[in-house]
Write an enzyme that holds these catalytic residues in place. Structure first.
Site, PDB file in Angstrom:
ATOM      1  N   ARG A  71     116.106 -34.790  31.889  1.00 48.71           N
ATOM      2  CA  ARG A  71     116.242 -34.433  33.273  1.00 48.71           C
ATOM      3  C   ARG A  71     115.362 -35.215  34.232  1.00 48.71           C
ATOM      4  O   ARG A  71     114.185 -34.802  34.155  1.00 48.71           O
ATOM      5  CB  ARG A  71     116.364 -32.833  33.303  1.00 48.71           C
ATOM      6  N   HIS A 111     112.264 -34.961  39.617  1.00 48.47           N
ATOM      7  CA  HIS A 111     112.862 -34.401  40.821  1.00 48.47           C
ATOM      8  C   HIS A 111     111.917 -33.242  41.325  1.00 48.47           C
ATOM      9  O   HIS A 111     110.991 -32.867  40.620  1.00 48.47           O
ATOM     10  CB  HIS A 111     114.335 -34.049  40.481  1.00 48.47           C
ATOM     11  N   HIS A 144     112.393 -29.530  44.090  1.00 47.30           N
ATOM     12  CA  HIS A 144     113.442 -28.733  44.686  1.00 47.30           C
ATOM     13  C   HIS A 144     112.775 -28.226  45.987  1.00 47.30           C
ATOM     14  O   HIS A 144     111.774 -27.429  46.096  1.00 47.30           O
ATOM     15  CB  HIS A 144     113.646 -27.344  43.852  1.00 47.30           C
ATOM     16  N   GLU A 151     111.188 -22.806  40.301  1.00 47.34           N
ATOM     17  CA  GLU A 151     112.113 -22.832  39.208  1.00 47.34           C
ATOM     18  C   GLU A 151     111.246 -22.094  37.871  1.00 47.34           C
ATOM     19  O   GLU A 151     109.996 -22.434  37.611  1.00 47.34           O
ATOM     20  CB  GLU A 151     112.257 -24.230  38.740  1.00 47.34           C
ATOM     21  N   HIS A 157     108.711 -32.466  38.977  1.00 45.18           N
ATOM     22  CA  HIS A 157     108.871 -32.159  37.533  1.00 45.18           C
ATOM     23  C   HIS A 157     109.740 -32.908  36.692  1.00 45.18           C
ATOM     24  O   HIS A 157     110.685 -33.526  37.305  1.00 45.18           O
ATOM     25  CB  HIS A 157     108.797 -30.821  37.345  1.00 45.18           C
ATOM     26  N   GLU A 164     121.309 -26.885  42.056  1.00 40.42           N
ATOM     27  CA  GLU A 164     120.627 -27.944  41.064  1.00 40.42           C
ATOM     28  C   GLU A 164     121.200 -29.338  41.354  1.00 40.42           C
ATOM     29  O   GLU A 164     120.576 -30.058  41.020  1.00 40.42           O
ATOM     30  CB  GLU A 164     121.093 -27.163  39.560  1.00 40.42           C
TER      31      GLU A 164
HETATM   32 MN    MN Z   1     114.110 -28.623  38.345  1.00 41.84          MN
END
Ligand code: MN
Ligand code: MN
Length: 388
Positions: free
Chosen positions: A94, A97, A99, A104, A143, A166
């Site tokens: 993943r 990125h 948020h 999270e 992260h 998300e």
């Molecule tokens: Mn995340």
């Protein structure tokens, strides 16, 4: 309105405007208004549904990896918390990125995950996670998540904002794909050609080789933070064990970085009941990892609702609303629960009753005081499973 004096009308209009401003601020996430502003979804004569069949949704799929989300879009009652069920196939990542509007919190269901997270003070931490482990990334900290090893990784993410999606994260490939190359070259002190072949849009799940078993150091070398992002929840003994069930709990008292989310793993034997209770300071987000449960909710003004949640379903209980969780399946069940507060707090019904003298209870219910002498003297918490 004609017989309302003009001055009173203007005062009333001013109050209405102030209330609207308050509602707007609250919608924008101002925590000082939490629970004070009338919530239209909880205002009706009946309680809205608090169940969403998360694993039955399609979500975002790239190769063998996926992300399925429950936000206010899918489950309108869930304004305080959102959640994602994610699977990463071996070699998948993943991508980097952050948020903008949520912290999270995660719980590993299966497989292994490696995370690397950066903090504003320039420290970075890389951690490896096994099933039963938890992570917490403060709001806005960048992260990345990698699947470790040859098995797919499965985990549940919980966010402290029900409006958070998300699929609206700030991804590094999305950003770099938009910045003109001369600006990128100037930013990094590199020739423009260094950015040849970079992705043009958001990668989301990057795919490549399985990561090395031992992580390599960051480019800057190790500069680790004072507080770790990892907590091995299920490696510890349960917080409470009862006939009928057990509960593991984690909040900022044992996992100091987790200042806005607390979590619980609740196991119930068949027939076991997490007794009637409420949380004075947090909303509750539920995910059924295994089994089948009946969840009840009490919402004042004669309003009550029960839902049956199966494996892969999500439930939600607003702050202060009474509720219970009962294993109604054939086998044991496990429920993952997240709260949007860094400090776990609950009031259980048996505890509340035990905190009152019998004469008060007798008057309240119009029954003889002797009846209440039979009630539990302390918190029941988990009621024993039925014995047939
Ligand atoms: Mn995340
Ligand atoms: Mn609860």
């Amino acid at each position: 309105m004609t017989d309302l004096p003009r001055r009173e009308f203007l005062a009333a209009a001013g109050l209405a405007a102030a209330a609207m401003t308050a509602a707007r601020d609250a919608r924008a996430g101002d925590p000082s208004f939490m629970n004070n502003v009338p919530d239209s979804i909880l205002d009706g004569d009946e309680l809205p549904t608090f169940k969403y069949e998360l694993e039955k949704s399609e979500g975002k799929v790239i190769g063998g990896s996926h992300g399925k989300e429950a936000t206010v879009e899918q489950l309108p009652i869930s304004k305080g918390l959102a959640g994602v069920s994610m699977k990463l196939e071996p070699g998948a990542m993943r991508e980097l990125h952050w948020h903008a509007t949520a912290a999270e919190w995660a719980f590993i269901v299966g497989g292994r995950v490696r995370t690397t997270v950066i903090a504003p003070d320039g420290t970075a931490e890389t951690n490896d996670f096994n099933p039963g482990d938890v992570w917490y990334f403060p709001r806005g900290h960048g992260h990345v998540l990698e699947c470790l090893g040859d098995e797919p990784a499965r985990f549940i993410l919980i966010f402290d904002n029900g409006y958070f999606s998300e699929f609206g994260t700030f991804s590094i490939s999305d950003w770099l794909g938009l910045v003109p190359r001369p600006l990128l070259a100037k930013n990094f002190g590199l020739p423009e050609s260094a950015f040849d072949g970079f992705p043009k849009g958001e990668v989301y799940f990057a795919r490549g080789a399985v990561p090395p078993e031992v992580s390599r150091p960051p480019l800057q070398g190790w500069k680790t933070p004072a507080l770790t992002h990892r907590y091995e929840l299920l490696k510890r003994p349960p917080h409470r064990t009862f006939q009928g069930g057990r509960e593991w709990r984690v909040d900022s008292s044992t996992f100091p970085i987790s200042t806005t989310v607390a979590g619980v793993v609740l196991d119930l034997e068949p027939g076991g009941l997490r007794e009637l209770h409420w949380h004075p300071t947090a909303d509750e987000w539920q995910y059924v990892i295994e089994g089948e449960v009946s969840v009840t909710m009490f919402g004042s003004r004669g309003r009550y609702r029960a839902e049956t949640l199966s494996k892969g379903d999500v439930g939600y209980i607003p702050q202060g609303y009474g509720h219970s969780i009962e294993n109604v399946g054939e086998g044991p069940c496990r429920v993952l629960i997240g709260f949007n507060s860094g400090i776990y707090a609950a009031i259980d019904l048996s505890q509340w009753i035990a905190g009152n003298p019998a004469d008060i209870l007798a008057k309240n219910f119009g029954k003889p005081a002797e009846l209440f002498e039979k009630f539990p003297r302390e918190d029941v918490f988990v009621a024993p499973a039925k014995e047939d």
